[in-house]
Design a protein around this motif. Structure first.
Motif, PDB file in Angstrom:
ATOM      1  N   ALA A   1      55.084  69.434 -52.899  1.00 39.70           N
ATOM      2  CA  ALA A   1      55.369  70.351 -54.007  1.00 39.70           C
ATOM      3  C   ALA A   1      54.686  69.893 -55.292  1.00 39.70           C
ATOM      4  CB  ALA A   1      56.875  70.463 -54.217  1.00 39.70           C
ATOM      5  N   LYS A   2      54.724  68.610 -55.561  1.00 41.20           N
ATOM      6  CA  LYS A   2      54.094  68.093 -56.777  1.00 41.20           C
ATOM      7  C   LYS A   2      52.582  68.248 -56.709  1.00 41.20           C
ATOM      8  CE  LYS A   2      54.414  64.205 -59.984  1.00 41.20           C
ATOM      9  NZ  LYS A   2      54.995  62.859 -60.229  1.00 41.20           N
ATOM     10  N   TRP A   3      52.002  68.027 -55.554  1.00 37.69           N
ATOM     11  CA  TRP A   3      50.551  68.197 -55.370  1.00 37.69           C
ATOM     12  C   TRP A   3      50.135  69.628 -55.674  1.00 37.69           C
ATOM     13  CZ3 TRP A   3      47.936  70.423 -50.796  1.00 37.69           C
ATOM     14  CH2 TRP A   3      46.550  70.240 -50.821  1.00 37.69           C
ATOM     15  N   ILE A   4      50.891  70.587 -55.177  1.00 41.86           N
ATOM     16  CA  ILE A   4      50.581  71.998 -55.430  1.00 41.86           C
ATOM     17  C   ILE A   4      50.724  72.303 -56.917  1.00 41.86           C
ATOM     18  CG2 ILE A   4      51.320  74.367 -54.977  1.00 41.86           C
ATOM     19  CD1 ILE A   4      52.203  73.389 -52.186  1.00 41.86           C
ATOM     20  N   ASP A   5      51.790  71.822 -57.526  1.00 39.17           N
ATOM     21  CA  ASP A   5      52.038  72.087 -58.942  1.00 39.17           C
ATOM     22  C   ASP A   5      50.945  71.504 -59.831  1.00 39.17           C
ATOM     23  OD1 ASP A   5      53.892  73.100 -61.032  1.00 39.17           O
ATOM     24  OD2 ASP A   5      53.986  70.976 -61.575  1.00 39.17           O
ATOM     25  N   GLU A   6      50.374  70.383 -59.420  1.00 41.15           N
ATOM     26  CA  GLU A   6      49.321  69.743 -60.209  1.00 41.15           C
ATOM     27  C   GLU A   6      47.929  70.318 -59.943  1.00 41.15           C
ATOM     28  OE1 GLU A   6      51.339  65.262 -60.665  1.00 41.15           O
ATOM     29  OE2 GLU A   6      49.574  65.584 -59.377  1.00 41.15           O
ATOM     30  N   GLY A   7      47.828  71.274 -59.025  1.00 39.19           N
ATOM     31  CA  GLY A   7      46.544  71.915 -58.799  1.00 39.19           C
ATOM     32  C   GLY A   7      45.824  71.495 -57.545  1.00 39.19           C
ATOM     33  N   MET A   8      46.493  70.739 -56.656  1.00 33.19           N
ATOM     34  CA  MET A   8      45.949  70.366 -55.347  1.00 33.19           C
ATOM     35  C   MET A   8      44.634  69.603 -55.464  1.00 33.19           C
ATOM     36  SD  MET A   8      47.028  73.638 -52.947  1.00 33.19           S
ATOM     37  CE  MET A   8      46.336  74.923 -53.981  1.00 33.19           C
ATOM     38  N   ALA A   9      44.657  68.501 -56.192  1.00 35.50           N
ATOM     39  CA  ALA A   9      43.465  67.669 -56.371  1.00 35.50           C
ATOM     40  C   ALA A   9      43.086  66.982 -55.070  1.00 35.50           C
ATOM     41  CB  ALA A   9      43.717  66.619 -57.451  1.00 35.50           C
ATOM     42  N   GLU A  10      41.778  66.795 -54.858  1.00 33.72           N
ATOM     43  CA  GLU A  10      41.293  66.154 -53.639  1.00 33.72           C
ATOM     44  C   GLU A  10      41.422  64.638 -53.706  1.00 33.72           C
ATOM     45  OE1 GLU A  10      37.287  67.082 -52.638  1.00 33.72           O
ATOM     46  OE2 GLU A  10      37.411  66.181 -50.644  1.00 33.72           O
ATOM     47  N   GLY A  11      41.029  64.036 -54.818  1.00 37.22           N
ATOM     48  CA  GLY A  11      41.141  62.591 -54.978  1.00 37.22           C
ATOM     49  C   GLY A  11      39.928  61.833 -54.486  1.00 37.22           C
ATOM     50  N   ASP A  12      40.061  60.523 -54.459  1.00 31.93           N
ATOM     51  CA  ASP A  12      38.980  59.619 -54.094  1.00 31.93           C
ATOM     52  C   ASP A  12      38.776  59.635 -52.578  1.00 31.93           C
ATOM     53  OD1 ASP A  12      37.234  57.514 -53.655  1.00 31.93           O
ATOM     54  OD2 ASP A  12      38.184  56.203 -55.148  1.00 31.93           O
TER      55      ASP A  12
ATOM     56  N   LEU B   1      52.355  83.723 -47.850  1.00 33.71           N
ATOM     57  CA  LEU B   1      52.020  83.796 -49.261  1.00 33.71           C
ATOM     58  C   LEU B   1      50.506  83.696 -49.411  1.00 33.71           C
ATOM     59  CD1 LEU B   1      54.689  81.356 -50.719  1.00 33.71           C
ATOM     60  CD2 LEU B   1      54.555  83.816 -51.153  1.00 33.71           C
ATOM     61  N   ILE B   2      49.951  84.417 -50.357  1.00 38.57           N
ATOM     62  CA  ILE B   2      48.537  84.278 -50.683  1.00 38.57           C
ATOM     63  C   ILE B   2      48.434  83.136 -51.692  1.00 38.57           C
ATOM     64  CG2 ILE B   2      46.502  85.408 -51.640  1.00 38.57           C
ATOM     65  CD1 ILE B   2      47.755  88.090 -50.826  1.00 38.57           C
ATOM     66  N   THR B   3      47.926  82.007 -51.254  1.00 31.91           N
ATOM     67  CA  THR B   3      47.865  80.828 -52.120  1.00 31.91           C
ATOM     68  C   THR B   3      46.872  81.051 -53.246  1.00 31.91           C
ATOM     69  OG1 THR B   3      48.542  79.289 -50.400  1.00 31.91           O
ATOM     70  CG2 THR B   3      47.258  78.383 -52.219  1.00 31.91           C
ATOM     71  N   ARG B   4      47.362  80.938 -54.468  1.00 28.89           N
ATOM     72  CA  ARG B   4      46.496  80.982 -55.648  1.00 28.89           C
ATOM     73  C   ARG B   4      46.104  79.551 -56.000  1.00 28.89           C
ATOM     74  NH1 ARG B   4      48.114  86.168 -54.396  1.00 28.89           N
ATOM     75  NH2 ARG B   4      47.360  87.639 -55.967  1.00 28.89           N
ATOM     76  N   VAL B   5      44.826  79.319 -56.078  1.00 30.54           N
ATOM     77  CA  VAL B   5      44.313  77.994 -56.401  1.00 30.54           C
ATOM     78  C   VAL B   5      43.959  77.943 -57.871  1.00 30.54           C
ATOM     79  CG1 VAL B   5      42.558  76.260 -55.885  1.00 30.54           C
ATOM     80  CG2 VAL B   5      43.419  77.746 -54.066  1.00 30.54           C
ATOM     81  N   LYS B   6      44.460  76.938 -58.571  1.00 29.95           N
ATOM     82  CA  LYS B   6      44.169  76.807 -59.994  1.00 29.95           C
ATOM     83  C   LYS B   6      42.675  76.625 -60.222  1.00 29.95           C
ATOM     84  CE  LYS B   6      48.583  74.830 -61.535  1.00 29.95           C
ATOM     85  NZ  LYS B   6      49.218  73.698 -62.246  1.00 29.95           N
ATOM     86  N   ARG B   7      42.189  77.254 -61.278  1.00 29.11           N
ATOM     87  CA  ARG B   7      40.782  77.087 -61.642  1.00 29.11           C
ATOM     88  C   ARG B   7      40.549  75.664 -62.146  1.00 29.11           C
ATOM     89  NH1 ARG B   7      41.649  81.046 -59.335  1.00 29.11           N
ATOM     90  NH2 ARG B   7      41.152  83.193 -59.909  1.00 29.11           N
TER      91      ARG B   7
ATOM     92  N   ILE C   1      43.952  73.483 -48.772  1.00 27.88           N
ATOM     93  CA  ILE C   1      44.321  74.069 -50.062  1.00 27.88           C
ATOM     94  C   ILE C   1      44.571  75.569 -49.963  1.00 27.88           C
ATOM     95  CG2 ILE C   1      43.183  72.293 -51.441  1.00 27.88           C
ATOM     96  CD1 ILE C   1      40.847  74.248 -51.862  1.00 27.88           C
ATOM     97  N   GLY C   2      43.967  76.228 -48.975  1.00 27.56           N
ATOM     98  CA  GLY C   2      44.223  77.654 -48.806  1.00 27.56           C
ATOM     99  C   GLY C   2      45.592  77.965 -48.233  1.00 27.56           C
ATOM    100  N   TRP C   3      46.271  76.944 -47.736  1.00 25.35           N
ATOM    101  CA  TRP C   3      47.597  77.133 -47.144  1.00 25.35           C
ATOM    102  C   TRP C   3      48.699  76.422 -47.928  1.00 25.35           C
ATOM    103  CZ3 TRP C   3      47.716  80.702 -43.536  1.00 25.35           C
ATOM    104  CH2 TRP C   3      46.558  80.956 -42.794  1.00 25.35           C
ATOM    105  N   GLY C   4      48.366  75.825 -49.066  1.00 27.33           N
ATOM    106  CA  GLY C   4      49.301  74.969 -49.775  1.00 27.33           C
ATOM    107  C   GLY C   4      50.658  75.592 -50.041  1.00 27.33           C
ATOM    108  N   GLN C   5      50.687  76.753 -50.675  1.00 25.88           N
ATOM    109  CA  GLN C   5      51.962  77.360 -51.035  1.00 25.88           C
ATOM    110  C   GLN C   5      52.747  77.810 -49.803  1.00 25.88           C
ATOM    111  OE1 GLN C   5      50.610  80.332 -53.776  1.00 25.88           O
ATOM    112  NE2 GLN C   5      50.211  78.839 -55.402  1.00 25.88           N
ATOM    113  N   MET C   6      52.036  78.214 -48.764  1.00 25.92           N
ATOM    114  CA  MET C   6      52.720  78.628 -47.545  1.00 25.92           C
ATOM    115  C   MET C   6      53.315  77.428 -46.818  1.00 25.92           C
ATOM    116  SD  MET C   6      53.491  81.426 -46.095  1.00 25.92           S
ATOM    117  CE  MET C   6      54.614  81.588 -44.716  1.00 25.92           C
ATOM    118  N   ILE C   7      52.608  76.301 -46.851  1.00 25.93           N
ATOM    119  CA  ILE C   7      53.146  75.078 -46.252  1.00 25.93           C
ATOM    120  C   ILE C   7      54.495  74.743 -46.877  1.00 25.93           C
ATOM    121  CG2 ILE C   7      52.834  72.577 -46.095  1.00 25.93           C
ATOM    122  CD1 ILE C   7      49.842  73.069 -45.785  1.00 25.93           C
TER     123      ILE C   7
END
Length: 680
Positions: A299-310, A205-211, A257-263
């Protein structure tokens, strides 16, 4: 989670999506005919109006041509690596016929420098575009790689699908049977309709990253640093780190993050982590199973936009041994040969065998053996066997050690060791999976010895085998049975490895206990030739309590099997992957001396038992001669027996090493089996 290279890594194919568009408005007669055949209702893709920028940030202007092939590529994708040279070959072939090629990289994790390095390594000379905002991929609605879109001069899609059919997720054919991209270009240049205008795209899958503006920090509950990195460290990083077999590194946020949806997809399809035993039947040492809760967190991380965090939440990098797994260095280290083996850039490589003479003048007792691959990126697995001198007393098939990605080496329990007779040679069985670049491998094995005086149990690898089968054409569920009913007194089964080839479908091990109960001890409902798993029982199985072990193997020789090389043919036993095998390997620990002692030591037999042993000995010997003695002369030459029997069993029966099984040797084995049957 362990992602696969070569044959195994089609689950992680990087962006290799191809598009063919016309860049010249002029149409010759063939072009006009081709355009007229396109439906006026099809959408027009405004590719010619898009801005194309190279890795240096400068605009790229494509020269006038009839068609342009736009190829989406990724720097770490195994499939993109395999197809890079093939796409360049097509570019060279069609260059003087008015066809341009251009590469596009839409991976958020690939830098311009990495793109340039990819092009150099895989001899890609056509222009490379960095699709930084993924606008080109979005415009084409590309979702998979590799996937090709053929546009005519009006921008209408004329073909959509794959480059060819050689590679699929977890699968590879020796050669493509359909060359879809090549055929599409040829048809369009000839003014003919594309025969198959749409095929299924396969791969990543080509992972689309939320803006950034799409993310709402207040709603972010899962971050990479706090939640995702620990999961990847547990299930993925052992293979997905620098220098290991995983085709991409999963240790860095910008990479992951470039592999999130494929993972998530390969987890949901149970392609990753690579484990094939049914957990409803049993659990085994070292099993690779990701809990549902970990999957849901990803799955939840991807749905929320794959935030990096602290950054403070990021756990420290795991420490992995770069060499030997045990605390001490091995007592001996042996390379597979005195020079490397050259692994080609692509294709399917048949198993390679290398014979090494370690020069051991006395028997060796080995408590641990570890194989280290020379180039882990191409070594799918390696097994080291022992080849004892002809006529030596040796039990089992001579398994010494093996390398499988992600599998750690452990010493046998205290007092347990494998015996290697003096004068033995070692045989390296190498399975290579090319990764798109030519490379060298010189794998090696290290062994740890213990003094014979400390050995209480000898560990041997026993075998169950059935070489008398023929799979009919187009049969998707052909069943083969195997039975193991001969065990040494005091033996304990430590684990099992099933082995079939490309048509292998499933495997089941059932035990019949002496009290009459039956139990399924292992079920592999979806066998995968690409993964030679060792299933180690958490508690060794007491073979004194077992009446027999029954194994059921199924084969899929249908067209529905994507790696079936010839569903129209009958298939029988053979070493090559286009042939088949039905084998199970067992590791068995037996008290020292039990193997040399016969079954009758210390046992009082009745007259009836002795007569039954005599009758069964004759029965088993007659059955063996009927099966093997092709010329009917009462003896069995090695060349009369099937390949599998020659490799695994013949030398154990051929006590005098003359390459012929005489009556005494046949009856000796038949007698041992008869005794074991009666004593049970």
């Amino acid at each position: 989670m362990h992602f696969l290279p070569g044959v195994r890594s089609w689950v992680w194919l990087s962006l290799c999506c191809c598009l063919i568009v016309a860049t010249a408005p002029q149409l010759d007669a063939a072009d006009a005919t081709s355009s007229a055949q396109a439906s006026s209702a099809q959408a027009v893709v405004p590719f010619q109006q898009m801005t194309l920028r190279g890795t240096d940030g400068k605009d790229i202007t494509l020269p006038p041509s009839k068609f342009t092939v736009v190829c989406f590529l990724g720097t770490q994708c195994p499939l993109a690596k395999l197809y890079g040279g093939r796409l360049q070959d097509l570019s060279d072939r069609y260059a003087d016929r008015g066809v341009n090629f251009v590469g596009v990289n839409s991976n958020v994790q690939d830098s311009p420098a990495e793109i340039d390095a990819y092009a150099r390594e895989h001899r890609v000379h056509f222009p490379m575009v960095k699709d930084a905002d993924q606008s080109i991929a979005d415009a084409l609605k590309a979702t998979r790689t590799p996937e090709v879109f053929v546009l005519d001069a009006l921008g209408i899609v004329r073909y959509q699908g794959r480059i060819d059919d050689q590679y699929e997720p977890g699968r590879a054919r020796a050669e493509p049977s359909r060359n879809d991209l090549d055929d599409a270009i040829a048809a369009l240049l000839a003014g003919e309709p594309v025969k198959n205008p749409e095929t299924a795209g396969v791969g990543c899958l080509i992972t689309r990253v939320k803006r950034p503006e799409d993310n709402e920090p207040s709603k972010v509950t899962v971050t990479f640093n706090r939640d995702i990195a620990p999961i990847l460290n547990t299930h993925c990083v052992e293979c997905h780190r620098p220098g290991e077999i995983g085709p991409m590194e999963l240790t860095d946020y910008d990479e992951v993050i470039g592999w999130g949806q494929m993972i998530l997809e390969v987890i949901d399809e149970k392609r990753m982590p690579p484990w094939h035993a049914d957990p409803a039947v049993g659990h085994y040492e070292g099993e690779r199973i990701m809990p549902r809760a970990d999957r849901d967190t990803i799955a939840k991380w991807i749905d929320e936009g794959m935030a990096e965090g602290d950054a403070a939440d990021l756990p420290p990098q795991q420490h992995f041994a770069s060499g030997w797994h045990l605390e001490t260095k091995p007592d001996a280290e042996l390379p597979m040969r005195d020079r490397p083996f050259l692994v080609p850039s692509e294709g399917i490589i048949e198993y390679q065998y290398f014979v090494v003479d370690p020069g051991w003048k006395t028997d060796q007792w080995i408590q641990a053996a570890q194989v280290i691959p020379g180039d882990a990126s191409v070594v799918h697995h390696c097994i080291v066997f022992v080849r004892p001198p002809d006529g030596s007393l040796f039990n089992g098939i001579g398994w010494l050690g093996a390398y499988v990605p992600g599998q750690r080496t452990f010493a046998l329990p205290p007092g347990h060791a494998r015996r290697i007779p003096a004068g033995s040679k070692l045989v390296f069985q190498m399975h290579y999976t090319p990764n798109g670049r030519e490379t060298n491998d010189q794998s090696r094995v290290g062994v740890w010895r213990i003094p014979e005086s400390e050995v209480t149990h000898e560990v041997t690898t026993q075998i169950a085998i059935n070489h008398e089968f023929e799979i009919p054409p187009e049969n998707g569920d052909f069943e083969v049975k195997m039975t193991k009913d001969s065990f040494y007194a005091g033996g304990r089964m430590l684990g099992i490895t099933p082995h079939m080839h490309l048509r292998g479908k499933s495997f089941r091990l059932d035990a019949t206990w002496k009290d009459g109960k039956t139990e399924t001890m292992l079920s592999v409902p979806h066998y995968d030739f690409n993964w030679q798993h060792w299933y180690a029982f958490r508690k060794p199985v007491d073979l004194d309590a077992i009446q027999s072990l029954e194994m059921t193997v199924t084969f899929d020789n249908s067209r529905g099997n994507p790696v079936n090389p010839a569903p129209e043919e009958y298939v029988s036993w053979g070493d090559q992957t286009h042939e088949e095998m039905a084998i199970a390997f067992f590791d068995v620990a037996t008290p020292v001396g039990a193997i040399e002692n016969n079954f009758l030591k210390g046992v009082d037999l009745s007259d009836a038992d002795e007569q039954r042993i005599k009758d069964l000995t004759q029965q088993f010997a007659d059955q063996f001669r009927k099966q093997m003695d092709r010329d009917g002369d009462g003896t069995i030459a090695k060349e009369e027996t099937p390949q599998g029997f020659q490799r695994y069993m013949f030398r154990h029966m051929d006590e005098n090493g003359d390459q012929v099984l005489d009556a005494a040797e046949i009856e000796s084995v038949a007698h041992d089996r008869a005794v074991n049957t009666v004593l049970k």
